[in-house]
Design a protein around this motif. Structure first.
Motif, PDB file in Angstrom:
ATOM      1  N   UNK A 271     -16.388  13.158  36.062  1.00 50.39           N
ATOM      2  CA  UNK A 271     -17.475  12.208  35.828  1.00 50.39           C
ATOM      3  C   UNK A 271     -18.282  11.999  37.103  1.00 50.39           C
ATOM      4  N   UNK A 272     -17.605  11.953  38.236  1.00 50.44           N
ATOM      5  CA  UNK A 272     -18.327  11.827  39.512  1.00 50.44           C
ATOM      6  C   UNK A 272     -19.228  13.044  39.738  1.00 50.44           C
ATOM      7  N   UNK A 273     -18.756  14.227  39.406  1.00 42.71           N
ATOM      8  CA  UNK A 273     -19.578  15.423  39.586  1.00 42.71           C
ATOM      9  C   UNK A 273     -20.779  15.416  38.633  1.00 42.71           C
ATOM     10  N   UNK A 274     -20.564  14.885  37.424  1.00 41.59           N
ATOM     11  CA  UNK A 274     -21.677  14.774  36.474  1.00 41.59           C
ATOM     12  C   UNK A 274     -22.732  13.810  37.014  1.00 41.59           C
ATOM     13  N   UNK A 275     -22.284  12.730  37.622  1.00 43.84           N
ATOM     14  CA  UNK A 275     -23.234  11.805  38.255  1.00 43.84           C
ATOM     15  C   UNK A 275     -24.007  12.527  39.366  1.00 43.84           C
ATOM     16  N   UNK A 276     -23.279  13.327  40.156  1.00 42.07           N
ATOM     17  CA  UNK A 276     -23.917  14.045  41.260  1.00 42.07           C
ATOM     18  C   UNK A 276     -24.980  15.028  40.766  1.00 42.07           C
ATOM     19  N   UNK A 277     -24.837  15.483  39.517  1.00 41.73           N
ATOM     20  CA  UNK A 277     -25.844  16.381  38.940  1.00 41.73           C
ATOM     21  C   UNK A 277     -27.104  15.634  38.492  1.00 41.73           C
TER      22      UNK A 277
ATOM     23  N   UNK B  63     -26.948  10.197  34.044  1.00 49.10           N
ATOM     24  CA  UNK B  63     -26.431   8.839  33.948  1.00 49.10           C
ATOM     25  C   UNK B  63     -25.036   8.887  33.336  1.00 49.10           C
ATOM     26  N   UNK B  64     -24.112   8.143  33.921  1.00 46.92           N
ATOM     27  CA  UNK B  64     -22.748   8.119  33.379  1.00 46.92           C
ATOM     28  C   UNK B  64     -22.710   7.429  32.017  1.00 46.92           C
ATOM     29  N   UNK B  65     -23.652   6.503  31.792  1.00 49.17           N
ATOM     30  CA  UNK B  65     -23.680   5.761  30.538  1.00 49.17           C
ATOM     31  C   UNK B  65     -25.127   5.587  30.094  1.00 49.17           C
ATOM     32  N   UNK B  66     -25.779   6.656  29.613  1.00 49.46           N
ATOM     33  CA  UNK B  66     -27.178   6.568  29.198  1.00 49.46           C
ATOM     34  C   UNK B  66     -27.345   5.592  28.032  1.00 49.46           C
TER      35      UNK B  66
ATOM     36  N   UNK C 102     -15.053  17.808  28.740  1.00 44.93           N
ATOM     37  CA  UNK C 102     -13.696  17.870  28.190  1.00 44.93           C
ATOM     38  C   UNK C 102     -13.725  17.499  26.716  1.00 44.93           C
ATOM     39  N   UNK C 103     -12.679  17.868  26.008  1.00 40.75           N
ATOM     40  CA  UNK C 103     -12.494  17.364  24.646  1.00 40.75           C
ATOM     41  C   UNK C 103     -12.412  15.842  24.696  1.00 40.75           C
ATOM     42  N   UNK C 104     -13.172  15.206  23.841  1.00 40.30           N
ATOM     43  CA  UNK C 104     -13.254  13.743  23.837  1.00 40.30           C
ATOM     44  C   UNK C 104     -14.584  13.231  24.353  1.00 40.30           C
ATOM     45  N   UNK C 105     -15.315  14.035  25.127  1.00 44.38           N
ATOM     46  CA  UNK C 105     -16.623  13.625  25.630  1.00 44.38           C
ATOM     47  C   UNK C 105     -17.653  13.649  24.502  1.00 44.38           C
ATOM     48  N   UNK C 106     -18.740  12.904  24.699  1.00 46.11           N
ATOM     49  CA  UNK C 106     -19.873  12.895  23.771  1.00 46.11           C
ATOM     50  C   UNK C 106     -21.064  13.577  24.452  1.00 46.11           C
ATOM     51  N   UNK C 107     -21.731  14.456  23.688  1.00 46.75           N
ATOM     52  CA  UNK C 107     -22.925  15.127  24.210  1.00 46.75           C
ATOM     53  C   UNK C 107     -23.960  15.213  23.093  1.00 46.75           C
ATOM     54  N   UNK C 108     -25.202  15.465  23.495  1.00 46.16           N
ATOM     55  CA  UNK C 108     -26.241  15.815  22.529  1.00 46.16           C
ATOM     56  C   UNK C 108     -26.641  17.259  22.766  1.00 46.16           C
TER      57      UNK C 108
ATOM     58  N   UNK D  35     -23.653  12.174  27.219  1.00 40.87           N
ATOM     59  CA  UNK D  35     -23.712  10.827  26.653  1.00 40.87           C
ATOM     60  C   UNK D  35     -22.611   9.923  27.193  1.00 40.87           C
ATOM     61  N   UNK D  36     -21.362  10.379  27.198  1.00 40.64           N
ATOM     62  CA  UNK D  36     -20.283   9.581  27.773  1.00 40.64           C
ATOM     63  C   UNK D  36     -19.045  10.468  27.911  1.00 40.64           C
ATOM     64  N   UNK D  37     -18.241  10.191  28.931  1.00 40.01           N
ATOM     65  CA  UNK D  37     -16.993  10.947  29.117  1.00 40.01           C
ATOM     66  C   UNK D  37     -15.826  10.155  28.554  1.00 40.01           C
ATOM     67  N   UNK D  38     -14.946  10.862  27.859  1.00 41.02           N
ATOM     68  CA  UNK D  38     -13.696  10.258  27.449  1.00 41.02           C
ATOM     69  C   UNK D  38     -12.741  10.272  28.628  1.00 41.02           C
ATOM     70  N   UNK D  39     -12.589   9.151  29.286  1.00 42.49           N
ATOM     71  CA  UNK D  39     -11.731   9.085  30.473  1.00 42.49           C
ATOM     72  C   UNK D  39     -10.281   9.351  30.105  1.00 42.49           C
ATOM     73  N   UNK D  40      -9.885   8.832  28.952  1.00 38.32           N
ATOM     74  CA  UNK D  40      -8.497   9.026  28.522  1.00 38.32           C
ATOM     75  C   UNK D  40      -8.456  10.231  27.582  1.00 38.32           C
ATOM     76  N   UNK D  41      -7.585  11.200  27.808  1.00 37.94           N
ATOM     77  CA  UNK D  41      -7.558  12.414  26.977  1.00 37.94           C
ATOM     78  C   UNK D  41      -7.049  12.131  25.573  1.00 37.94           C
TER      79      UNK D  41
END
Length: 507
Positions: free
Chosen positions: A26-32, A35-38, A117-123, A146-152
């Motif tokens: 998630x930190x790397x996605x922010x670095x790209x 938004x961590x929570x659009x 990862x499995x559990x994340x949301x994307x468009x 859209x959002x990362x599933x922190x817990x697998x």
């Protein structure tokens, strides 16, 4: 096997380590620059609509049309093949693949994919096509986070033997088990179909209090709460009945409510302390009219939901084709319990049979009135055998304080219960509208309470007052939404059809 369903070998690591890795991603996605929570997702359709619209299209038809879509969903699986990858996106019970190519996406988007990862949301936006294995897919031209599933997600959820964990974490149960999602989609359709039936038959939907000064309308133990400002105890409603009948007194001739009830009683596969009921009341009707209407409602409902009047419940084929079977309560005891009618004709015979077949202490049986003895024998000998839809009529007056007596025999009332799959799913009366008789029945129930029956009905003087203003002949009925849903979804427990059933806290 589809492109997305190839077996995946993953090292066994702790959940805490998986969470740590996901937070780093998630930190790397922010670095790209994402938004961590659009706040929104750019979509123009749903996964379910894409599947419904294009599943019948051939590869050649899709290639010719090149339909463009923008969808969003939760990733259930990730599979990479060098410079291409597949994401399985889920929405409700629909799934579709997103096909990603490194040379089609921007470098930033491909880097985003590498941290998903499995559990994340994307468009995903792109064109709909079929892969070489004929899987309906979206060829991604753009992906967004859209959002990362922190817990697998649990890798072996289907194999869990701890069913309670699925109830406690229903949100995870819904993510990974499509049949669970379908159960609650079906439940919503059942409620919507019931509303349509009543709205189209001249009924008005109403709302009545959930906090009541008197726990009335049923024989049940209530939950107690306290209102601080008024400094008074209140009860969570065990039934809306007495308020709905007040509305009949007030001139609302046909009313219904789909309501939450609360009963401070045991928990079982058929009982949850918080449950949903349909209750309706109809002026100028008796219980015979309600039998006809109940058959019409349920036969039509099952046909609409299942596409047929037959359902399978717990291995039994059940037909909702009209007419339903019908027995008096005593006839059901005789027929299903193989008891000669003469054996239940006297109190002495009822007591002897209850001591033989019931689950009560002998001293408790000796204190029961005849109505409770008959009802207890029915529960012990007949109830579980009522698999096909069956109306049970002619209830004893002693156990029916709100029902009108039969003109030809005041020992019995104009009441029925409907049983399906061995469970009661409906209860109906020709409603008692004699205010003096209602007051006498309340007094009888108070005497039962004084003898230790905590489920006996409380007296409601204001309801008697309402009847003194005059309530026309009225039929009233309650139908259990949860149990009906159990039958139409072949669910073994009421907890399977309640999104968040009450659970004991884990220590």
């Amino acid at each position: 096997m589809s492109d997305s369903e190839q077996p995946q070998e993953q090292p066994q690591v702790s959940e805490s380590e998986l969470i740590r890795v996901r937070r780093e991603k998630l930190d790397r996605i922010r670095d790209l620059g994402y938004s961590a929570y659009p706040t929104k997702a750019n979509v123009d359709t749903t996964v379910a609509d894409v599947v419904a619209q294009f599943s019948s299209k051939s590869s050649e038809e899709l290639e010719a049309e090149k339909p463009r879509v923008a969808i969003a969903g939760r990733i259930l699986a990730v599979r990479e093949f060098g410079k291409t990858a597949f994401l399985v996106l889920s929405e409700k019970t629909a799934r579709i693949q997103a096909y990603l190519r490194k040379d089609t996406l921007s470098e930033r988007e491909w880097s985003l994919y590498k941290n998903l990862d499995a559990g994340d949301w994307v468009s995903v936006s792109g064109t709909v096509f079929r892969t070489k294995t004929n899987e309906l897919s979206v060829k991604a031209e753009q992906i967004d986070f859209l959002v990362k599933g922190i817990r697998p997600l649990p890798g072996k959820w289907h194999g869990l033997t701890d069913v309670e964990q699925r109830y406690r974490q229903r949100y995870v149960d819904l993510i990974v088990n499509d049949d669970v999602k379908q159960t609650f989609v079906t439940r919503a359709k059942i409620v919507a179909a019931i509303r349509r039936w009543f709205d189209s038959h001249g009924f008005m939907e109403v709302e009545t209090p959930m906090m009541q000064p008197i726990a009335g309308g049923a024989a049940a133990r209530p939950f107690v709460t306290h209102h601080n400002t008024l400094d008074m105890d209140l009860f969570l409603r065990i039934a809306p009945e007495l308020y709905l009948k007040r509305l009949i007194v007030g001139g609302l001739q046909r009313v219904y409510e789909i309501n939450r009830n609360f009963r401070n009683e045991g928990i079982s596969t058929q009982h949850n302390p918080e449950f949903t009921m349909l209750e309706f009341y109809q002026a100028y009707a008796d219980y015979e009219v309600l039998i006809e209407e109940t058959e019409d409602l349920l036969a039509g409902l099952v046909q609409e939901i299942r596409g047929d009047t037959n359902v399978t419940f717990r291995g039994n084929e059940i037909s909702f084709a009209r007419p339903f079977a019908r027995y008096s309560m005593k006839d059901a005891i005789s027929h299903f319990g193989k008891i000669h009618p003469s054996e239940i004709a006297t109190r002495e015979g009822l007591v002897a049979l209850m001591k033989q077949h019931g689950e009560y202490a002998p001293d408790d049986v000796d204190r029961m009135n005849e109505g409770k003895l008959v009802a207890g024998l029915f529960e012990a000998l007949a109830e579980k055998q009522l698999i096909q839809p069956t109306f049970i009529t002619d209830f004893p007056t002693e156990i029916s304080p709100l029902s009108k007596q039969r003109p030809d025999d005041p020992n019995y009332v104009e009441r029925f219960e409907l049983y399906v799959g061995g469970m009661e799913i409906a209860n109906a009366f020709s409603e008692l509208n004699d205010s003096d008789e209602q007051a006498r029945r309340f007094a009888q129930q108070l005497a039962e309470r004084e003898r230790g029956d905590e489920e006996a009905h409380q007296a409601d003087d204001d309801y008697v007052r309402a009847l003194e203003y005059g309530m026309p002949p009225t039929g009233g009925e309650g139908i259990g939404i949860d149990r009906l849903t159990m039958i139409l979804t072949d669910s073994a427990s009421i907890r399977d059809v309640i999104l968040f059933p009450l659970m004991r806290p884990r220590v």
